[in-house]
Write an enzyme that holds these catalytic residues in place. Sequence first.
Site, PDB file in Angstrom:
ATOM      1  CD  GLU A 293      34.934  31.802  39.260  1.00  0.00           C
ATOM      2  OE1 GLU A 293      35.896  32.261  38.633  1.00  0.00           O
ATOM      3  OE2 GLU A 293      33.877  32.427  39.463  1.00  0.00           O
ATOM      4  CG  ASP A 367      32.910  37.918  41.225  1.00  0.00           C
ATOM      5  OD1 ASP A 367      33.982  38.508  41.386  1.00  0.00           O
ATOM      6  OD2 ASP A 367      32.612  37.291  40.189  1.00  0.00           O
ATOM      7  CD  GLU A 395      33.365  40.012  36.088  1.00  0.00           C
ATOM      8  OE1 GLU A 395      34.404  40.143  36.774  1.00  0.00           O
ATOM      9  OE2 GLU A 395      32.791  38.922  35.937  1.00  0.00           O
TER      10      GLU A 395
HETATM   11  O1  GCW Z   1      34.789  38.051  38.808  1.00  0.00           O
HETATM   12  C1  GCW Z   1      34.870  36.706  38.473  1.00  0.00           C
HETATM   13  C2  GCW Z   1      35.013  36.717  37.002  1.00  0.00           C
HETATM   14  C3  GCW Z   1      35.961  35.691  36.451  1.00  0.00           C
HETATM   15  C4  GCW Z   1      37.235  35.723  37.280  1.00  0.00           C
HETATM   16  C5  GCW Z   1      36.892  35.362  38.705  1.00  0.00           C
HETATM   17  C6  GCW Z   1      38.099  35.428  39.625  1.00  0.00           C
HETATM   18  C7  GCW Z   1      39.504  35.442  36.607  1.00  0.00           C
HETATM   19  O2  GCW Z   1      33.744  36.609  36.414  1.00  0.00           O
HETATM   20  O3  GCW Z   1      36.185  36.023  35.112  1.00  0.00           O
HETATM   21  O4  GCW Z   1      38.235  34.886  36.766  1.00  0.00           O
HETATM   22  O5  GCW Z   1      35.948  36.245  39.214  1.00  0.00           O
HETATM   23  O6  GCW Z   1      38.254  36.453  40.274  1.00  0.00           O
HETATM   24  O7  GCW Z   1      38.847  34.493  39.701  1.00  0.00           O
END
Ligand code: GCW
Length: 703
Positions: A293, A367, A395
Amino acid sequence: MAGTSLTPVAQAEDGYDLWLRYPQADAPRSSGISAHATAIIATGNSPTLTIATRELQHGIAGMTGAKPALSATVQQGALLLATPASSLALPVKTDGLGDEGYAIRSTMVDGKAVTLIAANSDIGLLHGAYHWLRLAQSGESLDNLDIRSAPKIGLRLLNHWDNLNGTVERGYAGQSIWDWWRLPDWKGPRYSDYARANASIGINGTVLNNVNAKADSLTAPYIAKAAALADVFRPYGIKVYLSVKWTAPMELDGLKTADPLDPQVAAWWKAKADEIYKAIPDFGGFLVKANSEGQPGPQDYNRTHADGANMLASAVKPHGGIVMWRAFVYAHDNPDDRAKQAYSDFKPLDGKFADNVIVQVKNGAIDFQPREPFHPLFGAMPKTPLMMEFQITKEYLGQSTHLTYLGPLFEETLDADTYAKGKGSTVAKVIDGSLEGHKLTGIAGVANIGVDRDWSGSIFNQADWYAFGRLAWDTSLSADAIAKEWAEMTFSPDAKVVQPVVKMMMGSREAAVDYMTPLGLAHVMDTGHHYGPGPWVSDLARPEWNPVYYHKADANGIGFDRTKSGSDAVGQYAPPLAKLLASAKTTPERELLWFHHLPWDYRLKSGDNLWDGLVRHYDNGVRYVADMQTTWASLKPYVDADRFAETEAFLTIQHREAQWWRDASIAYFQSVSKRPLPAGSAAPAHDLNWYKALKFPYAPGHN
Ligand code: GCW
């Protein structure tokens, strides 16, 4: 209060005390507690033992109205805390309890009947004291105790996604509790209260800063701030760790590269590690998000994750430190199924990591969705210690207000069978090291803690923090048993409260799956903030940012084909499991659309066709929330006014949002499937465009 057997609530509660409230116990319980704590004897006076004895005094005083005295001599009915180093002859062996475990036994010492808490270390005694207090608070008998408990997993950590400016990525409980600006001089009471809460559930480490890290965390002033926190946490048995940014040597000291094989880079990290250990002698180590990311990493220099991890590992090795290297990676230029990418990157590196590196793997391959099959890396890297990463902050599960108890999610993943070494090779055995004989073991939870008075954004969110800690200590505990002890301590040991509360909790995660992502759907949340539904989103730059990428709904059907005819993600699982997942018929229905693209008239086990079944799941989810509202309303006489009112209001929000999720999802999928709703299912309240037009630029937790 008339008509109830409960003691009226003496004062308003705001949730600050978490599960460590110690309210006055009713008469028979209270005298039972007093009888087993006529005095407290501790054979030593370390800061840790002082914390343990004070907690016992505080807890017993709360529950009985009388504070037991500290005594130097053994007396009848006392609580005695001792390690083998004490001069007393202890009738309990501490072998096998390790550095953190404990035994609690009702026994005779010096000719007196006592409750002995024995351990090899003062930290073990502290954990034992919390266990005894848990029994007392939850109304368990304190007679004839014979308990031995030691954690199977070595690193039991919280990961804070806290930024240096005080915001918290994916935080729904207010700003960060780390007051970086006023540290190291001002160490507010929150810090020791935080450590106390964590110690009470066995958490032994905390990563202070966001994995999306700033290099500044490694500057001298910020090291001093972290050291101040480490000083507060140390007597509670909690170490600090830091997330590091890969390019810190370039950003902070102008190095030309961050190539892990460049000697200057390695020297920089070695010097940095030395500097940190000078300030924090028991510093735990580094957590790294690299090449994920947009974060920089070794792949930017054509090096592997192992090259990067090992270079950092050698910097902390002389100090006994470790590196936790995250496997949460997927690349913008990789067209392969996102669910496959971490495995493809990491599996070939098995056996290439230094012995103080542990690879941190999220519970699922995408995720932190409401439900994901376990990550295929578990069981696939036998030569590498793997640690679990769960997300405690919600989240994707309703954020601060939804009551979605995560115990069942954690339990489902830990109990999942990888078949790596035949049947019974559970994820729990992978991460506790027993499957492959690893000594370095760990589990991390992304914290749901902020400056909100109740720490976690709601009373029920506290249960997720609690459940994480309890499962990290003992993966064999059931989510149900944990919910029960949490409810007993958080509200009251009275079954009139505990039973309905536990029932609400235990079905709540499945309800969220039903109203958000039934039958194995995933990642249909709206963009960025992930608050609310957005299954229609299809215009984002990268394919795997778009919900349509995950559900692939069209006129013919819905779901992601991950079998051989599709991405073959199924092939990343051990053969016996891959074989089951290859066919829709032998795939658990709860994961159906994760692995298969199926026609709308595919027949489900219920007899419904897929479309009707999908709609029924949405309906069930909303109905469950309505049932929770009814149950909660019936608990009004037993719960203090403030915590009752907050939960009542949050359930109202949850019900409205569950309905919104259901309606918006159905409106969208119906626009694709073109099918009528099954009998008894109401049409969405609005048309699809109405849902699409909703925007939430200020939803919390999103940077
Ligand atoms: O869950 C996702 C999130 C990001 C997060 C990423 C990760 C810290 O949307 O906000 O960043 O994963 O785990 O690195």
